[in-house]
Write an enzyme that holds these catalytic residues in place. Structure first.
Site, PDB file in Angstrom:
ATOM      1  N   TYR A   1      42.195  43.726  -9.700  1.00  0.00           N
ATOM      2  CA  TYR A   1      43.637  43.450  -9.875  1.00  0.00           C
ATOM      3  C   TYR A   1      44.127  44.078 -11.181  1.00  0.00           C
ATOM      4  O   TYR A   1      45.129  44.792 -11.194  1.00  0.00           O
ATOM      5  CB  TYR A   1      43.891  41.941  -9.863  1.00  0.00           C
TER       6      TYR A   1
ATOM      7  N   ALA B   1      42.748  46.501 -12.806  1.00  0.00           N
ATOM      8  CA  ALA B   1      42.660  47.967 -12.661  1.00  0.00           C
ATOM      9  C   ALA B   1      43.822  48.496 -11.831  1.00  0.00           C
ATOM     10  O   ALA B   1      44.435  49.521 -12.167  1.00  0.00           O
ATOM     11  CB  ALA B   1      41.327  48.346 -12.014  1.00  0.00           C
ATOM     12  N   SER B   2      44.147  47.778 -10.749  1.00  0.00           N
ATOM     13  CA  SER B   2      45.234  48.249  -9.874  1.00  0.00           C
ATOM     14  C   SER B   2      46.568  48.240 -10.614  1.00  0.00           C
ATOM     15  O   SER B   2      47.376  49.160 -10.478  1.00  0.00           O
ATOM     16  CB  SER B   2      45.318  47.399  -8.603  1.00  0.00           C
ATOM     17  N   LYS B   3      46.797  47.209 -11.415  1.00  0.00           N
ATOM     18  CA  LYS B   3      48.078  47.101 -12.104  1.00  0.00           C
ATOM     19  C   LYS B   3      48.155  48.085 -13.285  1.00  0.00           C
ATOM     20  O   LYS B   3      49.233  48.584 -13.614  1.00  0.00           O
ATOM     21  CB  LYS B   3      48.326  45.664 -12.550  1.00  0.00           C
TER      22      LYS B   3
ATOM     23  N   SER C   1      51.855  44.071 -13.747  1.00  0.00           N
ATOM     24  CA  SER C   1      51.537  42.692 -14.169  1.00  0.00           C
ATOM     25  C   SER C   1      51.063  42.746 -15.616  1.00  0.00           C
ATOM     26  O   SER C   1      50.587  43.795 -16.085  1.00  0.00           O
ATOM     27  CB  SER C   1      50.410  42.151 -13.294  1.00  0.00           C
TER      28      SER C   1
ATOM     29  N   VAL D   1      52.126  48.726   3.621  1.00  0.00           N
ATOM     30  CA  VAL D   1      52.352  49.838   2.683  1.00  0.00           C
ATOM     31  C   VAL D   1      51.140  50.756   2.527  1.00  0.00           C
ATOM     32  O   VAL D   1      51.263  51.842   1.954  1.00  0.00           O
ATOM     33  CB  VAL D   1      52.820  49.350   1.282  1.00  0.00           C
TER      34      VAL D   1
HETATM   35  N1  LIG Z   1      53.342  35.773  -9.026  1.00  0.00           N
HETATM   36  C1  LIG Z   1      52.917  36.224 -10.191  1.00  0.00           C
HETATM   37  O1  LIG Z   1      52.570  35.437 -11.113  1.00  0.00           O
HETATM   38  C2  LIG Z   1      52.828  37.701 -10.456  1.00  0.00           C
HETATM   39  C3  LIG Z   1      52.581  38.106 -11.779  1.00  0.00           C
HETATM   40  C4  LIG Z   1      52.497  39.474 -12.055  1.00  0.00           C
HETATM   41  C5  LIG Z   1      52.697  40.389 -11.036  1.00  0.00           C
HETATM   42  N2  LIG Z   1      52.945  39.962  -9.752  1.00  0.00           N
HETATM   43  C6  LIG Z   1      53.120  40.987  -8.733  1.00  0.00           C
HETATM   44  O2  LIG Z   1      54.394  40.802  -8.124  1.00  0.00           O
HETATM   45  C7  LIG Z   1      54.343  41.291  -6.776  1.00  0.00           C
HETATM   46  C8  LIG Z   1      54.872  40.215  -5.853  1.00  0.00           C
HETATM   47  O3  LIG Z   1      54.016  39.100  -5.948  1.00  0.00           O
HETATM   48  P1  LIG Z   1      54.427  37.623  -5.513  1.00  0.00           P
HETATM   49  O4  LIG Z   1      53.898  36.731  -6.561  1.00  0.00           O
HETATM   50  O5  LIG Z   1      55.853  37.564  -5.142  1.00  0.00           O
HETATM   51  O6  LIG Z   1      53.470  37.473  -4.244  1.00  0.00           O
HETATM   52  P2  LIG Z   1      53.731  36.960  -2.754  1.00  0.00           P
HETATM   53  O7  LIG Z   1      54.723  35.843  -2.732  1.00  0.00           O
HETATM   54  O8  LIG Z   1      52.378  36.758  -2.179  1.00  0.00           O
HETATM   55  O9  LIG Z   1      54.444  38.205  -2.061  1.00  0.00           O
HETATM   56  C9  LIG Z   1      53.762  39.379  -1.802  1.00  0.00           C
HETATM   57  C10 LIG Z   1      54.600  40.193  -0.833  1.00  0.00           C
HETATM   58  O10 LIG Z   1      53.924  41.424  -0.591  1.00  0.00           O
HETATM   59  C11 LIG Z   1      53.754  41.586   0.813  1.00  0.00           C
HETATM   60  N3  LIG Z   1      52.567  42.390   1.063  1.00  0.00           N
HETATM   61  C12 LIG Z   1      51.284  42.144   0.697  1.00  0.00           C
HETATM   62  N4  LIG Z   1      50.478  43.122   1.145  1.00  0.00           N
HETATM   63  C13 LIG Z   1      51.280  44.013   1.799  1.00  0.00           C
HETATM   64  C14 LIG Z   1      51.040  45.229   2.487  1.00  0.00           C
HETATM   65  N5  LIG Z   1      49.805  45.735   2.627  1.00  0.00           N
HETATM   66  N6  LIG Z   1      52.089  45.871   3.027  1.00  0.00           N
HETATM   67  C15 LIG Z   1      53.349  45.378   2.911  1.00  0.00           C
HETATM   68  N7  LIG Z   1      53.633  44.232   2.290  1.00  0.00           N
HETATM   69  C16 LIG Z   1      52.606  43.560   1.741  1.00  0.00           C
HETATM   70  C17 LIG Z   1      53.670  40.159   1.349  1.00  0.00           C
HETATM   71  O11 LIG Z   1      53.944  40.063   2.732  1.00  0.00           O
HETATM   72  P3  LIG Z   1      52.754  40.186   3.862  1.00  0.00           P
HETATM   73  O12 LIG Z   1      51.564  39.457   3.332  1.00  0.00           O
HETATM   74  O13 LIG Z   1      53.350  39.585   5.103  1.00  0.00           O
HETATM   75  O14 LIG Z   1      52.513  41.647   4.014  1.00  0.00           O
HETATM   76  C18 LIG Z   1      54.771  39.518   0.512  1.00  0.00           C
HETATM   77  O15 LIG Z   1      56.038  39.841   1.041  1.00  0.00           O
HETATM   78  C19 LIG Z   1      52.878  41.670  -6.515  1.00  0.00           C
HETATM   79  O16 LIG Z   1      52.714  43.057  -6.687  1.00  0.00           O
HETATM   80  C20 LIG Z   1      52.122  40.902  -7.597  1.00  0.00           C
HETATM   81  O17 LIG Z   1      50.897  41.521  -7.924  1.00  0.00           O
HETATM   82  C21 LIG Z   1      53.025  38.642  -9.445  1.00  0.00           C
END
Ligand SMILES: NC(=O)c1ccc[n+]([C@@H]2O[C@H](COP(=O)([O-])OP(=O)(O)OC[C@H]3O[C@@H](n4cnc5c(N)ncnc54)[C@H](OP(=O)(O)O)[C@@H]3O)[C@@H](O)[C@H]2O)c1
Length: 262
Positions: free
Chosen positions: A145, A147-149, A132, A55
């Protein structure tokens, strides 16, 4: 308007975790779903339309969304979910990782929204930014993190105002701790941890209602909004006490954090 009819949904970072659970949920409701990630070997599901995309590349995400729409018609919902976190908190300041976090979590969302706006029908569409609860305060060990969110949250708030007249709704979602590959590497406590399937259900409902902002679970919503509202000296005091640190006196030397660029 809720998405009662079949809609075309594209989810970035839909190959694992929250994005994948959301993709399966949308699919189970009869919608057409496209997902992307950098490494498609992470997904073993032929039923989803998958695209290899980083992305941070405007060209790659635009090309993928264009292909998805050529196959399925105009886009209705774009969920900018792809993101990375800081990794193990070893007390080191890693500026290389900090740059990656900002590039993926902020620039990635802008590229994703740009691609969506080019492929929405005249009548409009729905943009969703996955932020987040870390957006609400500066968390220790997670400056870039947080800051980004926070940037995602503000982008969504502003774009929601800018594009309402064009029929484009914008939803920002702030999850607490969700059990995914991203959090499975954490070695600290994760209060109110929720499965990605349950999280996807709650996010789906918020998106259906076109809520401008959804913070969950409710316990984390109360806790983090309290932390957001208290005077900053009080927030620092509580967090530093929790970390076993004394508050530095004005003018005293503070310990310089170790810096690494790898
Ligand atoms: N889990 C939590 O507790 C939590 C809490 C608050 C917010 N979030 C947010 O929720 C979202 C999803 O997180 P998750 O917990 O499901 O994490 P995850 O299981 O690690 O999934 C992240 C997804 O993003 C993809 N990704 C990462 N960098 C990318 C890039 N440069 N281009 C395209 N795809 C990319 C990964 O695939 P590849 O690595 O193969 O690219 C994967 O499909 C994130 O934005 C995270 O910050 C998560």
């Amino acid at each position: 308007m809720p998405h009662k009819d079949r809609v075309n949904v594209f989810i970035t970072g839909g190959t694992t975790g929250i994005g994948y659970s959301l993709a399966k949920l949308y699919q189970s409701k009869g919608h057409t779903v496209g997902v992307c990630g950098r490494d498609l070997s992470k997904i073993n599901d032929d039923s989803l339309d998958c695209y290899a995309v980083d992305v941070t590349s405007e060209e790659q995400i635009k090309e993928a969304v264009k292909k998805f729409c050529e196959k399925n018609g105009p886009l209705n919902v774009m969920i900018a979910n792809a993101g990375i976190a800081m990794g193990p908190k070893d007390g080191k300041v890693n500026f290389t990782l900090a740059r990656d976090v900002i590039k993926i979590n902020v620039l990635g969302v802008i590229n994703t929204f740009d691609a969506a706006m080019e492929n929405f029908p005249e009548s409009g569409g729905h943009l969703v930014g996955v932020a987040s609860v870390a957006a609400l305060v500066g968390l220790p060990g997670a400056g870039p993190y947080s800051a980004s969110k926070a940037a995602v949250l503000r982008l969504c708030e502003s774009y929601g105002l800018d594009w309402k007249r064009r029929g484009v709704d914008v939803t920002a979602i702030c999850p607490g701790f969700i059990d995914t590959p991203l959090t499975q590497k954490n070695d600290h406590k994760m209060p109110f941890l929720m499965s990605s399937e349950k999280a996807a259900g709650k996010m789906y409902a918020a998106i259906e209602k076109r809520m401008p902002l959804f913070v969950f679970p409710w316990q984390m919503n109360i806790l983090m909004r309290f932390a957001e509202k208290v005077p900053r000296w009080f927030y620092r005091l509580i967090v530093m006490k929790g970390m076993g640190l004394a508050m530095p006196k004005a003018g005293s030397d503070s310990k310089t954090p170790e810096i690494t660029n790898s």
